[in-house]
Structure formats: C-alpha cells, structure tokens
Design an enzyme around this catalytic site. Structure first.
Site, mmCIF file in Angstrom:
data_model
loop_
_atom_site.group_PDB
_atom_site.id
_atom_site.type_symbol
_atom_site.label_atom_id
_atom_site.label_comp_id
_atom_site.label_asym_id
_atom_site.label_seq_id
_atom_site.Cartn_x
_atom_site.Cartn_y
_atom_site.Cartn_z
ATOM 1 N N ASP A 222 -2.710 14.415 6.936
ATOM 2 C CA ASP A 222 -2.234 13.138 6.410
ATOM 3 C C ASP A 222 -0.980 13.278 5.563
ATOM 4 O O ASP A 222 -1.072 13.230 4.334
ATOM 5 C CB ASP A 222 -3.372 12.511 5.567
ATOM 6 N N HIS B 249 -3.918 18.607 0.712
ATOM 7 C CA HIS B 249 -4.878 17.602 0.248
ATOM 8 C C HIS B 249 -5.480 17.971 -1.107
ATOM 9 O O HIS B 249 -6.695 18.010 -1.287
ATOM 10 C CB HIS B 249 -5.988 17.430 1.300
ATOM 11 N N ARG C 269 -2.506 3.803 16.922
ATOM 12 C CA ARG C 269 -2.433 4.982 16.047
ATOM 13 C C ARG C 269 -3.519 6.014 16.347
ATOM 14 O O ARG C 269 -4.682 5.666 16.590
ATOM 15 C CB ARG C 269 -2.519 4.561 14.576
ATOM 16 N N LYS D 45 -4.211 0.011 13.869
ATOM 17 C CA LYS D 45 -5.063 1.041 13.275
ATOM 18 C C LYS D 45 -6.488 0.587 13.566
ATOM 19 O O LYS D 45 -6.939 -0.433 13.036
ATOM 20 C CB LYS D 45 -4.817 1.111 11.766
ATOM 21 N N GLU E 251 0.858 -1.185 0.000
ATOM 22 C CA GLU E 251 0.000 0.000 0.000
ATOM 23 C C GLU E 251 0.894 1.235 0.000
ATOM 24 O O GLU E 251 1.782 1.383 0.839
ATOM 25 C CB GLU E 251 -0.901 -0.027 1.246
ATOM 26 N N ARG E 252 0.657 2.096 -0.987
ATOM 27 C CA ARG E 252 1.454 3.322 -1.152
ATOM 28 C C ARG E 252 2.933 3.023 -1.344
ATOM 29 O O ARG E 252 3.792 3.792 -0.911
ATOM 30 C CB ARG E 252 1.257 4.281 0.029
ATOM 31 N N ARG F 9 -11.829 17.779 10.175
ATOM 32 C CA ARG F 9 -11.043 16.540 10.318
ATOM 33 C C ARG F 9 -9.751 16.785 11.115
ATOM 34 O O ARG F 9 -9.306 15.917 11.874
ATOM 35 C CB ARG F 9 -10.711 15.997 8.924
ATOM 36 N N GLU G 60 3.916 9.066 -0.874
ATOM 37 C CA GLU G 60 2.531 9.013 -1.335
ATOM 38 C C GLU G 60 2.051 10.375 -1.847
ATOM 39 O O GLU G 60 1.381 10.456 -2.871
ATOM 40 C CB GLU G 60 1.628 8.535 -0.185
ATOM 41 N N GLU H 215 -10.795 4.788 8.946
ATOM 42 C CA GLU H 215 -10.945 4.434 7.530
ATOM 43 C C GLU H 215 -11.501 3.021 7.354
ATOM 44 O O GLU H 215 -11.001 2.232 6.557
ATOM 45 C CB GLU H 215 -9.614 4.598 6.798
ATOM 46 N N LYS I 279 0.749 10.786 13.426
ATOM 47 C CA LYS I 279 1.381 11.341 12.218
ATOM 48 C C LYS I 279 1.906 12.734 12.519
ATOM 49 O O LYS I 279 1.384 13.423 13.398
ATOM 50 C CB LYS I 279 0.380 11.383 11.062
#
Ligand code: BDP
Length: 714
Positions: A380, A536, A339, A302, A182-183, A351, A408, A306, A375
């Site tokens: 993000d 974003h 996380r 996590k 992923e990524r 957010r 990413e 999501e 993070k």
C-alpha cells in the site's frame, strides 16, 4: 507632521510593493515572470514578435489566452494573436485549420494528442510551427513551447516531436462530497459541490490549465470509497459544471461507482451484476450520464476491498462486476478502471499475495474496455515496495498504474519528498514477463502486450490551500506524475530540472543546490522511516508518524504483521521457506528476491526474516546497518536544511520561508521516526546503538504515549 505623513506613505508604498511581489505558490509551474537574463529576453523578444493561432474552437481560445498570458509575463510583450497566418513568428494549428500546416505534411505520424514544434520556411519566411492533428495536441505543444522559454532553452532550429506513451493519464481525487479529502493534506476539496454548477470557481480553470500543461487528460473527481449520491441527477448536473470547464483543456471527467448504488439510490433489492434489473439500472444510469456529459470518461471502482460493496457479495467475480459496467459505458467509448487493491483479513494468506491470487486467474475474462488498476506495490503506497507482481502477469487485460501523489505514508504535507525517484524505480523495474527488458513502463504503456488502452493514475495531493498542495515542493510530485504518465521513460533528474526552473528560478547556483536535494530526498525518507525493506510501520489510522508497536485491530493492519521482529531477528519471510510471495514473480525476478544472497538489500526485510547479527554487504551486522540507515536519513534532512538556507537570496522570500519552516518540522519528525523505530526494535535485538551516534534522549514509552488529535486526511 508633514514629514511623518510622508514617511507613513513611503512605508505603505514599500510594504505594498513587497506584498505584491511575494509569491504564494498559486501559479505553480505556470509562473510566467519576466525572463531573468536580459540578453536572452531581448533575443526572445526580437524573434517572437507575433503569433497566429488558427482555428476557433474553445481549445483554440484557450491557446490564444495562454500565449497572451505567457508572452506578456515572460517576454513583456503584449501581442495580438491573429487567426490566420501572415508571416507571424509562430504559427499554431492543425492541418484542418491551416493550409500552411497541411502543406507542410508534418502531422502524419502523430497520434491524436501528439504535436510537432518545428522551425520551418513557409513562403520564404522562417516561422516556428506548432502543429498537431487535434486542437488539444496544439494546446500541449503550446505549453511545451512556453516551457522552452520558461527554462531558457534555445528556440532556433526547433525539431521536437512528442506523442504521449499512454492513452489515459488521470488524477484520482479521493474527495468526498462534504469536501473532506481522504488522505488529503492541503486543505479541503477544491470541488465546491454546494455552489456548483452555478458558481464556477476560477480555480477549476487553473486546475485544468495546470493539468493540460503536463498532459493529464482525465480527472476522477470522487473518492474511491464512494458515495452513491454522486450518481444522482443533482450531482450529475454539478459535475457537468466541471466538465464544461475542463473540456477545452482536453480533460474528461470520470466518477467512482459505488457498487451498491442500484440499492442505495435505485431502490432495487440487489446489486448482483448478473441480475437483469441491476444491469438495466446501470445501463440507464450510464445513458443518463452521457446525455448530460457526452464525453464522460468512465468509472473507477473499488469493490470488495476494505469494506466496500462488490460483486463478491453475490458470489460473482471481479470480472462479472467490471464487465457489467464496461458493457454499459462501452457504447460511448468509456472505460472501467477496476482496482486490484483487494485483500481480506479472512484470507489467511500473506496480504501481499492476495491481489495477484484474485486477478491473475481472471486475465481472460475482462472486456476490452476494462483496466485493472494496480498500485505500484503489493501492499500500500509504502516509501519503498518492490513492483507489484501483477505487472507483466496480466497479459490480456491492460493494467493501469496507480501511484500515490498525496504523501499518506511519506510525511503528509510537511516532508519534502520528491517522488519521481519512487515512480521511476517501479517503472524501470524489469518484470522479465517476455524476457529481459520487459519493464513495468512497457507493461503500462501497452507496448509489451499490444494493448489499445494504456494508462497511469495518480492519487491527487491537491486541496484548496492557496498553493494547491500544502508543501511548496509537493507541487513537484503532481508535476512529475503528469510528466511520467505522458512519458514513463523521462528521468527524475530532467523532471526536477524543468520544475525547479519554472517554479523558482533558472539561477544555476539554485539549480545545482536544490536539484540534488530533491533527488536524494526520497532515499533519505526511506532511511528515516522504513529502510532495508521494512514497511507498514506508521501510526494507527491517521498514518502520520511512526507506530511499529501498533498491534490492535485486524492483523493485517498492525505493524507487527509486517516487521515480525523477535529475539531471533526481523523481517517478513516471503521466500519459498515463508509465504512464498516470491513465486508470483517471473523466474528471474523470483530467484533474485528468493535468495537472500541476491535479494537487493533495499528489499531484504520485505522478503526475508534475518538474524540481528546477519552480515550485510557493508560488513555491518543487520542491527548496526539499521542504525546506520536511520541515522543517515535523519542527518540527510539536516543537510537539506543547510542547503536550503544557502539559497535564501535566490528565491522569493515567502516561498523560501515556507519551505524553511517545513524543513525544520521534517528534521524533528525524522528524528522522531528514527528514535521510535530503533528504541522499539532494540527491545528485541538487545543490542546497543553504536557509540558514534547521539543517543535518543526520550524513552520508547514516551514515543508510544504520544497522542494526536484531528490529524488531517481521515
Ligand atoms: C489506503 C488508504 C485508504 C484508502 C485505500 C485505498 O489508507 O484511505 O481508501 O488506501 O487505496 O492506503 O483504497
């Protein structure tokens, strides 16, 4: 005929010589090629005739191998490494393995992973001593010593003392069991689960060497979007294959824990963390793991993020979930990295505020062996974000930094972006949690609130591409992450300098040209992607390329949610007149961000919605300043290209050419970003791009209609 045959043989010989000498980047910064400077080489050779490595653990064997490899490569010396000291030029060991070291009394103040490299007189013989409390400490010291040679430093009168500033320095692999990443932009996963544990790919050892050389001591080998299968006996045995390779290098394996595993692989009806059967299931799963891998590191989780399962599915808190797992691993010394990357589109609030709102009230509730892994910023991994307000706000709970090494949001593996300046900007930021000087570094190294555990995690950019990371310069981000996890106080400049010398050459023209190129690359990327606090704005789903028009799906995944451009202006009002996200910072920071006059311009549109004609410090209008930033960013990449062209003669041809081709892609993509963003915003500003700039030749519609298939990393 004869001369033709001779000519062919000659050509074959030349070609094989060239091919053997071409470098493919596999050796990373552990590229032990002969010291270029002949005088220095002979001086090193005369001073380093022999080495003693005391001790016979598997780590000591690794040290012996590394010394042999380093000396034959760098110094063209094939030395015998002896087990005991008998006047050798270098003595490596611990107080337990060497009486000489124990008598020198130089390891007392070291932590378990620290080391000393020091020139000493032992029984009237001058020797370089690399000493530590543990074998792993001496391994770190050995890599440091080899780095001195690789970077052409003096080895006279050495007096180096190093202790890592953090206890947990981890790579997080977002690798799936089917080997997709992923990524990930550097091929497939390096973990060949299908053939493990019987086939041990030599890469595993080289991975461990590279990590140990920069002090990384843990690897979470599975994706945060986790698959419960990794917890089944079949996969635990495979994991043990990796653990055995990593152990001599001081690297522990960790796993991601899927919260619903008790249901999916345990046959239970619930995963409620307060349910006794669930607790027992996790305890026996953990017992099983430790019976196979006694030094297993713990879990990264996590949850309720999501779409991932979590304790909130049962009306329990994140602390309830984390503590259940913490209890299970606690008796073995394991940790839980829970996380903080949680946000929900069902919550109407900004957010950027949600993680703080969720975790700050839980600060008193976590067990001692729980980290909240956060993070660097509240959205993000964007090209630029202000530091996450949780840094400094959590006092009782150690907070682990999560940086993204994989690019990413920074051009995947085709853009040369050196990320140390991004990491440093956050680490050096002052939270004011305990007054001036309460930097994020001090929060995460545990010194601000006196935590036993401290750490940093980096989302890995490693894949099975021959050069590990896709872009040759992406290796520098893996390197920089490790170095900063060891010591967040290091400078981006020092790290770039070391890496360039070890990876390419010590040639001064090369260093003077390429170091500034690296150091400026992140700012240039911010400028051609998202200057002045924009964020974003990437394309939908695969996140490659610009997408300011993205307006589908849940609102907090659209670009409009973040840029809020309209006829009046642009930016997200997070000040007290807007979402009031500024309130989550300590007063000094809050006030600075909240007031448009004092808010740093690099975060302006992160915190404020401003009219197109708002006057910037430069005297430009906001619209003209945006244009300037975008054009500057794209022009910078063209300058990078020219700089790289100028050093062609100084580096390996294959490496040179690889970077050259990628820079050409980056130039095109920087222009793609610039034009798409400005044409899109121009619909609202209704203002012209200043005359002095070359106009986009394509329309907004053209950019909006570009479609891409099979972009890697999803
Ligand atoms: C986002 C990525 C997504 C990850 C998520 C995470 O797009 O693939 O799963 O972060 O960190 O940036 O969990």
């Amino acid at each position: 005929m004869k001369s033709f045959k001779f000519l062919s043989l000659f050509i074959i010989a030349i070609l094989s010589f060239l091919l053997c000498n071409a470098e493919d980047g596999y050796d990373l910064w552990l590229r032990y090629v002969p010291i270029e400077n002949a005088q220095l080489l002979s001086s090193y050779q005369s001073k380093l005739q022999s080495v003693a490595v005391t001790g016979n653990s598997s780590t000591c064997n690794v040290i012996k191998d590394e010394i042999a490899k380093g000396f034959s490569g760098l110094l063209k010396l094939d030395i015998e490494v002896s087990d005991t000291w008998d006047k050798q030029s270098i003595l490596i060991g611990t107080s337990a393995t060497s009486t000489e070291i124990s008598q020198l009394n130089i390891t007392n103040d070291l932590s378990n992973e620290g080391y000393v490299i020091s020139t000493q007189e032992i029984n009237n013989t001058k020797s370089i001593v690399i000493a530590a409390k543990t074998d792993v400490g001496t391994l770190y010291g050995t890599f440091h010593f080899l780095k001195l040679l690789q970077t052409n430093q003096s080895i006279d009168n050495l007096n180096i003392v190093e202790n890592p500033k953090t206890t947990h320095r981890l790579l997080n692999h977002w690798d799936n069991l089917d080997r997709t990443v992923e990524r990930g932009y550097a091929g497939f996963s390096i973990w060949d689960w299908h053939k493990l544990p019987d086939y041990i790919d030599p890469r595993y050892k080289d991975y461990a060497r590279a990590n140990a050389s920069i002090g990384i001591n843990g690897s979470v080998v599975s994706n945060v979007n986790s698959n419960a299968l990794i917890l089944t006996p079949q996969y635990l045995n495979k994991l043990n294959g990796l653990a055995k390779v990593f152990r001599p290098y001081g690297i522990k394996v960790y796993l991601t824990a899927r919260f619903s595993a008790p249901i999916e692989i345990g046959g239970l009806k619930t995963a409620d963390p307060l349910n006794r059967e669930v607790q027992q299931w996790w305890q026996s799963k953990v017992d099983e793991i430790y019976s196979i891998i006694p030094d297993f590191g713990g879990f990264l989780v996590k949850a309720n993020s999501e779409g991932q399962p979590g304790p909130q599915d049962y009306d329990r808190s994140h602390a309830d979930g984390a503590n259940m797992l913490a209890k299970a691993v606690g008796k073995y010394g394991g940790v839980i990295m829970w996380r903080a990357f949680v946000y929900s589109h069902e919550v109407p609030d900004d957010r950027a505020k949600q993680a703080y709102a969720e975790f700050k009230p839980l600060d008193d509730e976590f067990m001692d062996n729980v980290f909240v892994q956060t993070k660097n910023g509240a959205i993000d991994f964007q090209p630029r974000e202000p530091f996450h307000p949780l840094f400094g706000a959590l006092k009782k709970t150690p907070i682990m930094m999560e940086f993204q090494i994989t690019q990413e949001y920074l051009g995947c593996a085709t853009h040369l972006v050196y990320l140390a300046p991004l990491y440093k900007e956050v680490l050096d930021a002052d939270t004011y949690a305990k007054g001036k000087g309460s930097t994020v570094s001090k929060v995460i190294d545990g010194s601000l609130y006196n935590h036993k555990y401290s750490g940093m995690a980096g989302v890995s950019n490693i894949g099975n591409d021959r050069n590990w990371t896709g872009h040759p310069f992406a290796q520098s981000n893996w390197y920089a992450f490790g170095r900063l996890a060891w010591n967040p106080e290091l400078t981006s400049e020092k790290i770039a300098d070391e890496w360039l010398r070890m990876t390419f050459t010590n040639n001064s023209t090369f260093i003077q040209t390429v170091k500034p190129l690296m150091l400026n690359s992140r700012e240039s990327t911010v400028n051609y992607m998202t200057p002045l606090g924009l964020h974003h704005q990437m394309a939908w789903d695969h996140h490659w390329g610009p997408g300011p028009w993205v307006n589908i799906g849940r609102p907090d995944w659209t670009s409009k949610y973040y840029h809020r451009a309209d006829s009046l202006g642009i930016g997200f009002d997070r000040s007290s007149t807007g979402s009031n996200a500024t309130e989550q910072y300590f007063p000094e920071v809050r006030d600075r961000f909240n007031n448009v006059e004092t808010c740093p311009e690099e975060f302006l549109l992160w915190f404020h919605h401003l009219p197109w004609d708002y006057k910037m410090k430069s005297g430009n209008s906001l619209w003209n300043e945006l244009c300037e930033k975008y054009y500057q960013g794209a022009a910078d990449v063209q300058q990078m290209q020219r700089d790289w062209d100028s050093i062609e003669a100084l580096v390996d041809e294959e490496q040179y050419d690889h970077v050259k081709q990628l820079l050409a892609i980056q130039v095109n993509e920087a222009i793609w970003w610039r034009n798409s963003m400005l044409l899109y915003f121009q619909q609202y500003s209704k203002l012209p791009i200043p005359e002095k700039y070359e106009k986009p030749t394509k329309s907004l519609e053209y950019y909006q209609n570009l479609k891409f298939h099979f972009v890697p990393g999803i």
